[in-house]
Design a protein around this motif. Structure first.
Motif, PDB file in Angstrom:
ATOM      1  N   CYS A  99       0.840  -1.206   0.000  1.00 39.21           N
ATOM      2  CA  CYS A  99       0.000   0.000   0.000  1.00 39.21           C
ATOM      3  C   CYS A  99       0.870   1.249   0.000  1.00 39.21           C
ATOM      4  CB  CYS A  99      -0.933   0.008   1.207  1.00 39.21           C
ATOM      5  SG  CYS A  99      -0.077   0.037   2.803  1.00 39.21           S
ATOM      6  N   ASP A 100       0.250   2.366  -0.322  1.00 29.97           N
ATOM      7  CA  ASP A 100       0.942   3.649  -0.234  1.00 29.97           C
ATOM      8  C   ASP A 100       1.060   4.081   1.224  1.00 29.97           C
ATOM      9  OD1 ASP A 100       1.015   3.903  -3.077  1.00 29.97           O
ATOM     10  OD2 ASP A 100      -1.058   4.606  -3.039  1.00 29.97           O
ATOM     11  N   VAL A 101      -0.063   3.963   1.939  1.00 28.99           N
ATOM     12  CA  VAL A 101      -0.104   4.397   3.337  1.00 28.99           C
ATOM     13  C   VAL A 101      -0.684   3.280   4.187  1.00 28.99           C
ATOM     14  CG1 VAL A 101      -1.036   6.066   4.986  1.00 28.99           C
ATOM     15  CG2 VAL A 101      -0.401   6.815   2.680  1.00 28.99           C
ATOM     16  N   LEU A 102       0.063   2.866   5.197  1.00 30.86           N
ATOM     17  CA  LEU A 102      -0.462   1.925   6.181  1.00 30.86           C
ATOM     18  C   LEU A 102      -0.737   2.687   7.468  1.00 30.86           C
ATOM     19  CD1 LEU A 102       0.299  -1.672   6.922  1.00 30.86           C
ATOM     20  CD2 LEU A 102       0.542  -0.079   8.829  1.00 30.86           C
ATOM     21  N   VAL A 103      -1.952   2.583   7.956  1.00 29.17           N
ATOM     22  CA  VAL A 103      -2.345   3.227   9.205  1.00 29.17           C
ATOM     23  C   VAL A 103      -2.505   2.142  10.259  1.00 29.17           C
ATOM     24  CG1 VAL A 103      -4.050   4.656  10.396  1.00 29.17           C
ATOM     25  CG2 VAL A 103      -3.530   5.077   7.974  1.00 29.17           C
ATOM     26  N   ALA A 104      -1.728   2.223  11.320  1.00 27.65           N
ATOM     27  CA  ALA A 104      -1.794   1.256  12.411  1.00 27.65           C
ATOM     28  C   ALA A 104      -2.643   1.827  13.536  1.00 27.65           C
ATOM     29  CB  ALA A 104      -0.397   0.919  12.914  1.00 27.65           C
ATOM     30  N   GLY A 105      -3.810   1.237  13.750  1.00 26.67           N
ATOM     31  CA  GLY A 105      -4.711   1.707  14.805  1.00 26.67           C
ATOM     32  C   GLY A 105      -5.954   2.339  14.234  1.00 26.67           C
ATOM     33  N   GLY A 106      -7.115   1.844  14.656  1.00 23.16           N
ATOM     34  CA  GLY A 106      -8.376   2.335  14.113  1.00 23.16           C
ATOM     35  C   GLY A 106      -9.187   3.163  15.081  1.00 23.16           C
ATOM     36  N   GLY A 107      -8.508   3.899  15.982  1.00 27.79           N
ATOM     37  CA  GLY A 107      -9.216   4.858  16.822  1.00 27.79           C
ATOM     38  C   GLY A 107      -9.553   6.099  16.012  1.00 27.79           C
ATOM     39  N   ILE A 108      -9.903   7.178  16.684  1.00 32.94           N
ATOM     40  CA  ILE A 108     -10.272   8.412  15.981  1.00 32.94           C
ATOM     41  C   ILE A 108      -9.111   8.936  15.146  1.00 32.94           C
ATOM     42  CG2 ILE A 108     -10.992  10.803  16.256  1.00 32.94           C
ATOM     43  CD1 ILE A 108     -13.186   8.751  16.802  1.00 32.94           C
ATOM     44  N   ALA A 109      -7.889   8.876  15.668  1.00 24.81           N
ATOM     45  CA  ALA A 109      -6.725   9.338  14.914  1.00 24.81           C
ATOM     46  C   ALA A 109      -6.518   8.493  13.668  1.00 24.81           C
ATOM     47  CB  ALA A 109      -5.479   9.303  15.798  1.00 24.81           C
ATOM     48  N   GLY A 110      -6.636   7.171  13.813  1.00 30.87           N
ATOM     49  CA  GLY A 110      -6.455   6.280  12.677  1.00 30.87           C
ATOM     50  C   GLY A 110      -7.537   6.436  11.630  1.00 30.87           C
ATOM     51  N   ILE A 111      -8.780   6.585  12.079  1.00 30.08           N
ATOM     52  CA  ILE A 111      -9.892   6.825  11.152  1.00 30.08           C
ATOM     53  C   ILE A 111      -9.626   8.084  10.344  1.00 30.08           C
ATOM     54  CG2 ILE A 111     -12.334   7.498  11.023  1.00 30.08           C
ATOM     55  CD1 ILE A 111     -12.771   5.736  13.534  1.00 30.08           C
TER      56      ILE A 111
END
Length: 400
Positions: free
Chosen positions: A17-29
Motif C-alpha cells: 500500500c501507499d499508506v499503512l495506518v496502524a490503529g483504528g481509533g479516531i486518529a487512525g480513522i
C-alpha cells in the motif's frame, strides 16, 4: 528470565500500500480517510473488530469541544465531520444547539454550551466503518503490528499477526495511530513514557426506570489548577498503571470489572431496575508512550503561533486556551517515513491530557494521513504544500 531462539522462517507479503495506518481509533480513522481522499492506496489495521478505540469500544462517548470556550470554533475539517457523523442518527446528550442550529455571535455562544456532544458508540463505530469503505480504505480487523522491516532509515514492510498467522505488508509510508507508539518503538524511533501513569475507570451503560444512561465510573485526573477545595473526585484505587505491559493491563481490566460489578450492585440496592447493558471492552488507558518528535509542544504555549501549524485544538478542561499544532510534533528524526497521530504525538506530560482527546486526535490524524499520502520522507515534505492541502479541506491552520 530464560529465553528461546525463534527459528527463521519465510513470511509472506500479502499486500502492499501507499499508506499503512496502524490503529483504528479516531486518529487512525482520520488519517486513513485523509490519505484515501488524497488519492493514496490505504490499509488500516485495527486490533479489535470495530473502529473507534476508546471513543466507541472504550465507551468514552463524549465528543469533547471543537471550540475554545469563548464562542470561537477552532477545530475544523475531519474533526468537525466526525462529530456530525457521530450524531447522524440521534444524540444521547449535550446537544450543541448553539452551534448546529443557531447563528449566534461568539459572545452569545460563550454563554452557552461548548461545541461538544454525547453520541451512541455503536452507531458511531458502524458509520465510521462505512465512511472509510466508501473512501476506498481497506480495513483489516483483529490485527496487530508485530514488527517492522527497516531499509535505509525507512520502514519497508510491516509484519502483522492475526487469525491467518504472521504475514507482511509492503509500505510506502506509515501512520502510527496505535495510541502507544507501538510502530515507532518497533522501528527504533525515540519514544517517551508518560511518567504519572493512568488511573482506573469503568464506564458502562445501564438501564434504569426505562432509560438508558452512561455511567462514568472513574475519570481522568483533574489538573491541579482546576481542583476544588476538597481536591476533586478521588481515584477509584490508589494504584496507577503504565499501560504498556500485557500482564499489568490484564490486572487492570480485572480490577475495573470488579469495581464495575460493585457499583452496579450498590445501585441495585436502591433501584432494582438498574441493569447493565454494555461495558468497555478495551482498557480505558489514556496516556502511555509517545514519539519524541522534532518539536515537543507544552501546555504553556497557549495561542502561540507556529509557521508549520497543521491545525488548532482547544483545552477541553477549561475555557480560553487554544493551541496550534506544529507539524514537527508528528514525526521524529530517526525514521523518515513514519508519522504519528493522536495521543502519541510529541507533547510534554502537561500537554498530553489536552492533545489525547477526540477532536485533537482527528486534527492530527487528518494532517498525518494527508502528509503520508504526499511523501515517504516527512523531513523533506513542503509544509506549505501540506498546509495548502489541509486548508483546501476546510482545516483552520492558525488562531485568529
Amino acid at each position: 528470565m530464560s529465553y528461546i531462539v525463534e527459528t527463521e522462517k519465510k513470511v509472506p507479503v500479502i499486500q502492499e500500500c501507499d499508506v499503512l495506518v496502524a490503529g483504528g481509533g479516531i486518529a487512525g480513522i482520520s488519517a486513513a480517510l485523509a490519505a484515501a481522499r488524497a488519492g493514496a492506496k490505504v490499509i488500516l489495521l485495527e486490533r479489535e473488530f470495530a473502529l473507534g478505540g476508546l471513543a466507541t469500544l472504550g465507551l468514552i462517548t463524549i465528543y469533547l469541544p471543537l471550540c475554545d470556550g469563548l464562542g470561537n470554533q477552532v477545530s475544523f475539517g475531519i474533526s468537525e465531520e466526525l462529530l456530525r457523523l457521530s450524531i447522524r442518527h440521534g444524540v444521547e446528550g449535550r446537544y450543541p444547539k448553539e452551534w448546529l442550529e443557531q447563528q449566534l455571535s461568539p459572545e452569545e455562544r460563550k454563554k452557552g454550551q461548548r461545541f461538544m456532544v454525547q453520541y451512541n458508540p455503536h452507531l458511531f463505530a458502524i458509520l465510521a466503518e462505512q465512511l472509510l469503505r466508501d473512501a476506498g480504505v481497506t480495513i483489516i480487523y483483529g490485527t496487530v503490528v508485530a514488527d517492522v522491516q527497516m531499509k535505509d532509515r525507512k520502514i519497508s514492510a510491516v509484519f502483522i499477526e492475526n487469525k491467518s498467522g504472521r504475514s507482511a505488508i509492503a509500505v510506502h509510508s506509515v501512520v502510527d495511530a496505535t495510541g502507544d507508539a507501538d510502530v515507532a518503538r518497533a522501528a527504533g524511533a525515540k519514544v517517551e513514557i508518560f511518567k504519572q501513569g493512568n488511573i482506573i475507570a469503568g464506564w458502562y451503560y445501564y438501564t434504569a426506570q426505562g432509560q438508558t444512561k452512561l455511567r462514568q465510573l472513574g475519570a481522568s485526573d483533574i489538573p491541579d489548577d482546576q481542583k476544588t477545595e476538597g481536591g476533586g473526585p478521588k481515584p477509584l484505587v490508589s494504584r496507577r498503571f503504565e499501560g504498556l505491559d500485557g500482564i499489568e493491563l490484564s490486572e487492570m481490566v480485572q480490577i475495573s470489572h470488579d469495581l464495575t460489578l460493585k457499583d452496579i450492585l450498590e445501585h441495585r440496592e436502591t433501584d432494582e431496575t438498574h441493569t447493565p447493558v454494555t461495558m468497555s471492552t478495551i482498557p480505558q488507558i489514556r496516556m502511555t508512550r509517545r514519539i519524541a518528535g522534532l518539536y515537543t509542544l507544552d501546555d504553556k504555549e497557549n495561542r502561540q503561533p507556529f509557521a508549520d501549524s497543521i491545525g488548532v485544538i482547544s483545552d477541553w478542561r477549561k475555557r480560553g486556551p487554544a493551541y496550534e499544532i506544529p507539524f514537527r510534533t508528528l514525526y521524529g528524526a530517526e525514521v523518515d517515513n513514519l508519522i504519528a497521530a493522536g495521543r502519541c504525538i510529541s507533547v510534554t506530560d502537561a500537554m498530553w491530557d489536552i492533545s489525547r482527546v477526540i477532536p485533537a486526535c482527528a486534527v492530527t490524524g487528518e494532517a498525518a494521513g494527508a502528509a503520508a499520502a504526499m511523501t515517504d520522507n516527512f523531513s523533506t515534505l513542503s509544509v506549505e504544500k501540506l498546509q495548502e492541502h489541509l486548508a483546501g479541506q476546510g482545516v483552520k491552520l492558525h488562531i485568529d
